[in-house]
Scaffold this motif. Structure first.
Motif, PDB file in Angstrom:
ATOM      1  N   SER A 237     -29.085  83.716  -6.285  1.00  0.00           N
ATOM      2  CA  SER A 237     -27.814  83.230  -5.731  1.00  0.00           C
ATOM      3  C   SER A 237     -27.931  82.989  -4.227  1.00  0.00           C
ATOM      4  O   SER A 237     -27.460  81.974  -3.703  1.00  0.00           O
ATOM      5  CB  SER A 237     -26.698  84.232  -6.019  1.00  0.00           C
ATOM      6  N   VAL A 238     -28.570  83.941  -3.543  1.00  0.00           N
ATOM      7  CA  VAL A 238     -28.771  83.770  -2.103  1.00  0.00           C
ATOM      8  C   VAL A 238     -29.626  82.541  -1.821  1.00  0.00           C
ATOM      9  O   VAL A 238     -29.377  81.770  -0.885  1.00  0.00           O
ATOM     10  CB  VAL A 238     -29.414  85.039  -1.501  1.00  0.00           C
ATOM     11  N   CYS A 239     -30.641  82.344  -2.651  1.00  0.00           N
ATOM     12  CA  CYS A 239     -31.513  81.183  -2.480  1.00  0.00           C
ATOM     13  C   CYS A 239     -30.731  79.883  -2.651  1.00  0.00           C
ATOM     14  O   CYS A 239     -30.859  78.952  -1.851  1.00  0.00           O
ATOM     15  CB  CYS A 239     -32.667  81.253  -3.463  1.00  0.00           C
ATOM     16  N   VAL A 240     -29.913  79.808  -3.712  1.00  0.00           N
ATOM     17  CA  VAL A 240     -29.127  78.595  -3.965  1.00  0.00           C
ATOM     18  C   VAL A 240     -28.133  78.335  -2.838  1.00  0.00           C
ATOM     19  O   VAL A 240     -27.996  77.209  -2.342  1.00  0.00           O
ATOM     20  CB  VAL A 240     -28.405  78.707  -5.322  1.00  0.00           C
ATOM     21  N   VAL A 241     -27.424  79.380  -2.410  1.00  0.00           N
ATOM     22  CA  VAL A 241     -26.455  79.222  -1.317  1.00  0.00           C
ATOM     23  C   VAL A 241     -27.159  78.783  -0.027  1.00  0.00           C
ATOM     24  O   VAL A 241     -26.685  77.901   0.695  1.00  0.00           O
ATOM     25  CB  VAL A 241     -25.672  80.540  -1.093  1.00  0.00           C
ATOM     26  N   GLY A 242     -28.328  79.402   0.243  1.00  0.00           N
ATOM     27  CA  GLY A 242     -29.077  79.014   1.441  1.00  0.00           C
ATOM     28  C   GLY A 242     -29.518  77.562   1.398  1.00  0.00           C
ATOM     29  O   GLY A 242     -29.450  76.846   2.403  1.00  0.00           O
TER      30      GLY A 242
ATOM     31  N   VAL B 299     -39.936  84.262   0.882  1.00  0.00           N
ATOM     32  CA  VAL B 299     -40.804  85.084   1.728  1.00  0.00           C
ATOM     33  C   VAL B 299     -40.106  86.391   2.106  1.00  0.00           C
ATOM     34  O   VAL B 299     -40.722  87.466   2.100  1.00  0.00           O
ATOM     35  CB  VAL B 299     -41.217  84.286   2.984  1.00  0.00           C
ATOM     36  N   SER B 300     -38.802  86.294   2.402  1.00  0.00           N
ATOM     37  CA  SER B 300     -38.063  87.514   2.763  1.00  0.00           C
ATOM     38  C   SER B 300     -38.018  88.491   1.596  1.00  0.00           C
ATOM     39  O   SER B 300     -38.200  89.712   1.764  1.00  0.00           O
ATOM     40  CB  SER B 300     -36.643  87.142   3.198  1.00  0.00           C
ATOM     41  N   THR B 301     -37.776  87.970   0.374  1.00  0.00           N
ATOM     42  CA  THR B 301     -37.715  88.840  -0.804  1.00  0.00           C
ATOM     43  C   THR B 301     -39.072  89.486  -1.076  1.00  0.00           C
ATOM     44  O   THR B 301     -39.178  90.704  -1.306  1.00  0.00           O
ATOM     45  CB  THR B 301     -37.266  88.033  -2.036  1.00  0.00           C
ATOM     46  N   ALA B 302     -40.140  88.655  -1.036  1.00  0.00           N
ATOM     47  CA  ALA B 302     -41.479  89.196  -1.273  1.00  0.00           C
ATOM     48  C   ALA B 302     -41.848  90.224  -0.211  1.00  0.00           C
ATOM     49  O   ALA B 302     -42.425  91.285  -0.523  1.00  0.00           O
ATOM     50  CB  ALA B 302     -42.494  88.048  -1.279  1.00  0.00           C
ATOM     51  N   ALA B 303     -41.503  89.939   1.017  1.00  0.00           N
ATOM     52  CA  ALA B 303     -41.808  90.876   2.093  1.00  0.00           C
ATOM     53  C   ALA B 303     -41.079  92.195   1.900  1.00  0.00           C
ATOM     54  O   ALA B 303     -41.640  93.285   2.147  1.00  0.00           O
ATOM     55  CB  ALA B 303     -41.444  90.249   3.442  1.00  0.00           C
TER      56      ALA B 303
END
Length: 352
Positions: A63-68, A25-29
């Protein structure tokens, strides 16, 4: 039947999904907002030939998604263990108690904090109360059987003797049998009163009661109890009003007088009333030996007896305390140099 999914796994999956959704959602936003800003020419558009999204952008986002997700999974597992371990311990203990092991308790768990620690404390308190109730019930059953056996044995023996011609069915025999019936009736009523009080069901018919007038009316029946046993009666009554059930107050006074008649040395029994701004006290005092030092803390318990007494059930003082507490007061014992004093303390009526 579907297999159960552990609470730990449910929490971990939920937090990992939340982290993934938050990243997406953050990326799409970001792209939507940036596109709007470009169209409104609030920010400068990219030069011709420069791509909006590169593989580097995609790689960073993934990468951010996986780490999160990993961080969310680790946090969820740690949090779930702190929640699930105390709950599991309580559930296991509850299962053992349901199977009859009332001695089961939940040990202190380091991970338990806040509500889970309070849950464990409340569970252990509940288990303690259940075990005490179970133990008390066993004692009650044994004591009730004991108290009923003697008068019933006498009753049966006298009737069988009268049937076989051993005893004459005369007035003396009938009077003796009536005394046994009265004793059984008193025992049943005492048991009923104590049981209702323990369950919070001792209902009162409250009214404004003038204690001096109420106790004065009891003088004839009290004298009839005391005179044959060699006791006198002194009433020192100060007038005043309490909000009480007069029938229950009479029952408590009769129990205290009967207790004194059975246990005290013959003397002048003194019944008095005392008043403060908030309470009223009815004191029944005798010059007998009073309660033994080691027995004072147990005297008001059901079936407690300082010494064996013919005809006594060990319920009299328990009934007195139950009635006093049902009124919002209490029953106490005190010893002075000359007097053994049992006191019923009641809250005063607002009408006085």
């Amino acid at each position: 039947m579907k297999p159960r999914i552990s609470l730990t796994r449910q929490l971990a999956v939920a937090m990992a999904a939340q982290a993934t959704i938050a990243t997406m959602v953050s990326t799409a936003a970001f792209y939507i907002v940036y596109g709007v800003l470009e169209r409104e020419r609030i920010v400068s558009p990219l030069p011709p030939g420069v791509e909006d999204t590169t593989w580097l952008d995609v790689t960073i986002t993934l990468s951010v998604c996986v780490v999160g997700v990993l961080l969310a999974w680790l946090v969820a597992v740690r949090l779930a263990r702190r929640i699930v371990r105390p709950l599991g311990a309580v559930g296991e203990a509850a299962h053992r108690i349901a199977e009859g092991d009332l001695a089961t308790r939940v040990a202190v768990i380091g991970e338990a904090h806040g509500e889970t620690a309070q849950l464990i404390a409340d569970f252990n308190a509940m288990a303690d109360r259940l075990q005490r109730m179970s133990d008390d019930m066993k004692v009650w059953n044994a004591q009730i059987a004991h108290e009923l056996r003697t008068p019933l044995t006498i009753f049966r023996g006298r009737l069988q003797g009268a049937r076989d011609g051993v005893f004459a069915l005369d007035e003396a025999l009938i009077v003796g049998l009536m005394q046994q019936v009265e004793g059984l009736t008193r025992l049943v009523e005492d048991l009923r009163s104590v049981s209702l009080a323990d369950s919070g069901q001792l209902h009162l018919m409250l009214s404004d009661v003038d204690l001096a007038a109420e106790l004065s009316e009891m003088t004839p029946i009290l004298s009839s109890m005391l005179t044959p046993a060699g006791f006198g009666l002194d009433m020192a009554l100060r007038p005043g009003t309490v909000r009480a059930d007069p029938a229950r107050i009479r029952q408590a006074i009769l129990a205290l007088v009967d207790n004194a008649r059975r246990h005290a040395d013959p003397c002048v029994l003194r019944i008095s009333t005392e008043w403060t701004d908030e309470t009223a006290a009815i004191t029944v005092a005798d010059r007998g030996p009073g309660l033994a030092a080691g027995f004072q803390d147990h005297a008001f318990r059901q079936f407690a007896r300082g010494m064996p007494t013919p005809g006594g059930s060990g319920l009299g003082l328990a009934v007195v305390q139950s009635i006093a507490r049902a009124h919002g007061g209490d029953a106490t014992y005190a010893r002075s140099a000359d007097w053994a004093m049992f006191r019923i303390i009641l809250p005063r009526s607002t009408a006085s």
